[in-house]
Design a protein around this motif. Structure first.
Motif, PDB file in Angstrom:
ATOM      1  N   GLN A  84      81.538 111.985  13.215  1.00 50.99           N
ATOM      2  CA  GLN A  84      80.680 112.639  13.042  1.00 50.99           C
ATOM      3  C   GLN A  84      79.287 112.976  12.059  1.00 50.99           C
ATOM      4  N   ASN A  85      78.899 111.598  12.021  1.00 48.08           N
ATOM      5  CA  ASN A  85      77.220 111.666  11.307  1.00 48.08           C
ATOM      6  C   ASN A  85      76.548 111.859  11.631  1.00 48.08           C
ATOM      7  N   GLU A  86      75.373 111.893  11.161  1.00 51.65           N
ATOM      8  CA  GLU A  86      74.331 111.567  12.041  1.00 51.65           C
ATOM      9  C   GLU A  86      74.091 109.787  11.558  1.00 51.65           C
ATOM     10  N   HIS A  87      73.266 108.983  11.881  1.00 49.89           N
ATOM     11  CA  HIS A  87      73.072 107.999  11.898  1.00 49.89           C
ATOM     12  C   HIS A  87      71.325 107.769  12.160  1.00 49.89           C
ATOM     13  N   GLY A  88      71.508 106.329  11.162  1.00 48.15           N
ATOM     14  CA  GLY A  88      69.769 106.043  11.337  1.00 48.15           C
ATOM     15  C   GLY A  88      69.957 104.775  11.065  1.00 48.15           C
ATOM     16  N   VAL A  89      68.299 104.327  10.694  1.00 50.46           N
ATOM     17  CA  VAL A  89      67.622 102.895  11.141  1.00 50.46           C
ATOM     18  C   VAL A  89      67.039 102.346   9.350  1.00 50.46           C
ATOM     19  N   ARG A  90      66.572 102.029   8.869  1.00 45.22           N
ATOM     20  CA  ARG A  90      66.383 101.642   7.116  1.00 45.22           C
ATOM     21  C   ARG A  90      65.715 100.192   7.441  1.00 45.22           C
ATOM     22  N   ILE A  91      64.416  99.929   7.480  1.00 46.66           N
ATOM     23  CA  ILE A  91      63.350  98.839   7.942  1.00 46.66           C
ATOM     24  C   ILE A  91      62.297  98.262   6.931  1.00 46.66           C
ATOM     25  N   ALA A  92      62.853  97.468   6.198  1.00 40.95           N
ATOM     26  CA  ALA A  92      62.435  97.178   5.072  1.00 40.95           C
ATOM     27  C   ALA A  92      62.677  95.701   4.682  1.00 40.95           C
ATOM     28  N   ASN A  93      62.196  94.666   3.097  1.00 41.64           N
ATOM     29  CA  ASN A  93      63.164  94.152   2.772  1.00 41.64           C
ATOM     30  C   ASN A  93      63.524  93.202   3.341  1.00 41.64           C
ATOM     31  N   GLY A  94      62.753  92.893   4.452  1.00 39.98           N
ATOM     32  CA  GLY A  94      63.766  91.825   5.566  1.00 39.98           C
ATOM     33  C   GLY A  94      64.419  92.576   5.681  1.00 39.98           C
ATOM     34  N   GLU A  95      65.175  93.125   6.430  1.00 44.55           N
ATOM     35  CA  GLU A  95      66.450  93.491   6.940  1.00 44.55           C
ATOM     36  C   GLU A  95      66.408  94.592   7.680  1.00 44.55           C
ATOM     37  N   TYR A  96      66.906  95.322   8.730  1.00 41.76           N
ATOM     38  CA  TYR A  96      67.770  96.213   9.410  1.00 41.76           C
ATOM     39  C   TYR A  96      69.222  96.604   8.993  1.00 41.76           C
ATOM     40  N   SER A 125      70.800 116.758   7.302  1.00 41.61           N
ATOM     41  CA  SER A 125      69.285 116.721   6.490  1.00 41.61           C
ATOM     42  C   SER A 125      69.701 115.477   5.998  1.00 41.61           C
ATOM     43  N   LEU A 126      70.134 113.845   6.664  1.00 41.64           N
ATOM     44  CA  LEU A 126      70.199 112.984   5.908  1.00 41.64           C
ATOM     45  C   LEU A 126      69.153 112.332   5.793  1.00 41.64           C
ATOM     46  N   THR A 127      68.824 111.732   4.314  1.00 43.34           N
ATOM     47  CA  THR A 127      67.927 110.733   3.888  1.00 43.34           C
ATOM     48  C   THR A 127      68.852 109.736   3.151  1.00 43.34           C
ATOM     49  N   TRP A 128      68.504 108.387   2.939  1.00 41.33           N
ATOM     50  CA  TRP A 128      68.176 107.152   2.840  1.00 41.33           C
ATOM     51  C   TRP A 128      69.699 106.936   1.109  1.00 41.33           C
ATOM     52  N   ASN A 129      68.978 108.151   0.517  1.00 37.33           N
ATOM     53  CA  ASN A 129      69.753 108.337  -0.222  1.00 37.33           C
ATOM     54  C   ASN A 129      71.692 108.874  -0.293  1.00 37.33           C
ATOM     55  N   SER A 130      71.552 109.996   0.730  1.00 38.69           N
ATOM     56  CA  SER A 130      72.234 110.570   0.420  1.00 38.69           C
ATOM     57  C   SER A 130      73.099 109.978   2.135  1.00 38.69           C
ATOM     58  N   ARG A 131      73.038 108.524   2.228  1.00 39.49           N
ATOM     59  CA  ARG A 131      74.135 107.912   3.583  1.00 39.49           C
ATOM     60  C   ARG A 131      74.974 107.939   2.332  1.00 39.49           C
ATOM     61  N   GLU A 132      76.332 107.581   3.172  1.00 37.68           N
ATOM     62  CA  GLU A 132      77.631 106.571   2.878  1.00 37.68           C
ATOM     63  C   GLU A 132      77.221 105.110   2.719  1.00 37.68           C
ATOM     64  N   THR A 133      76.747 104.716   1.635  1.00 36.51           N
ATOM     65  CA  THR A 133      77.051 103.534   1.208  1.00 36.51           C
ATOM     66  C   THR A 133      77.990 101.812   1.749  1.00 36.51           C
ATOM     67  N   SER A 134      79.230 102.557   2.067  1.00 38.13           N
ATOM     68  CA  SER A 134      80.302 101.862   2.262  1.00 38.13           C
ATOM     69  C   SER A 134      80.299 101.423   4.298  1.00 38.13           C
ATOM     70  N   LEU A 182      71.889  99.304   9.336  1.00 31.79           N
ATOM     71  CA  LEU A 182      72.526 100.435  10.496  1.00 31.79           C
ATOM     72  C   LEU A 182      72.812 101.976   9.154  1.00 31.79           C
ATOM     73  N   PHE A 183      72.589 103.047   9.311  1.00 28.49           N
ATOM     74  CA  PHE A 183      72.789 104.011   7.893  1.00 28.49           C
ATOM     75  C   PHE A 183      73.390 104.983   8.797  1.00 28.49           C
ATOM     76  N   GLN A 184      74.830 105.439   7.972  1.00 27.08           N
ATOM     77  CA  GLN A 184      75.520 107.036   8.423  1.00 27.08           C
ATOM     78  C   GLN A 184      75.240 108.142   7.490  1.00 27.08           C
ATOM     79  N   GLY A 185      75.895 109.062   7.021  1.00 26.67           N
ATOM     80  CA  GLY A 185      76.232 110.511   6.287  1.00 26.67           C
ATOM     81  C   GLY A 185      75.946 111.285   7.085  1.00 26.67           C
ATOM     82  N   ASP A 186      76.519 112.943   5.950  1.00 25.90           N
ATOM     83  CA  ASP A 186      76.658 113.717   6.398  1.00 25.90           C
ATOM     84  C   ASP A 186      75.829 114.079   5.976  1.00 25.90           C
ATOM     85  N   GLY A 187      75.848 115.507   7.019  1.00 25.83           N
ATOM     86  CA  GLY A 187      74.661 116.713   6.537  1.00 25.83           C
ATOM     87  C   GLY A 187      73.598 116.355   7.735  1.00 25.83           C
TER      88      GLY A 187
END
Length: 140
Positions: free
Chosen positions: A54-66, A75-84, A68-73
């Motif tokens: 029940q989350n939005e999902h995204g991909v961050r491409i940076a620093n030699g890695e891809y 307006s998901l952003t890299w800083n508001s993701r569920e880091t675990s 895959l992250f997810q989080g609630d809401g």
């Protein structure tokens, strides 16, 4: 004289094979990295479309890695993701893809790109472009 001629022929054959072998290696490496990135983007898009966790999902491409992250809401952003729940995929050692965050909306999989996100993969004096449009389509 015959030995010198044979050594010369071996030298020419070796140099030709080396040139073709390096070209094959470059092409293979670039195609492999392109498939890897498209796979990660497709996974994030599919998870958002299926409403996985029940989350939005995204991909961050940076620093030699891809990543895959997810989080609630909505307006998901890299800083508001569920880091675990982050999944990290390393980029090939000689490749670069710039810095991007691409987030897919829940259930619609529409991307946060307006009108589109263009990702350029580069390495070995070659580059390829992958585009994600605002509807979430991955064009490669």
């Amino acid at each position: 004289i015959e030995v010198i001629v044979v050594i010369g022929i071996f030298g020419i054959l070796t140099s030709v094979c080396l040139i073709f072998g390096m070209d094959f290696f470059r092409t293979y490496t670039m195609a492999s990295e392109e498939i890897s990135l498209v796979s990660v983007l497709s996974k994030a898009r599919a998870r958002s479309l299926a409403n996985y966790n029940q989350n939005e999902h995204g991909v961050r491409i940076a620093n030699g890695e891809y990543v895959l992250f997810q989080g609630d809401g909505p307006s998901l952003t890299w800083n508001s993701r569920e880091t675990s729940l982050d999944e990290s995929i390393p980029v090939g050692s000689s490749m670069s893809a710039g810095n991007h965050d691409i987030i897919f909306d829940q259930l619609s999989a529409a991307a946060t790109c307006s009108p589109d996100c263009s990702i350029e993969i580069g390495g070995f004096d070659a580059s390829k472009n992958i585009t994600v449009n605002d509807q979430g389509a991955i064009l490669w």
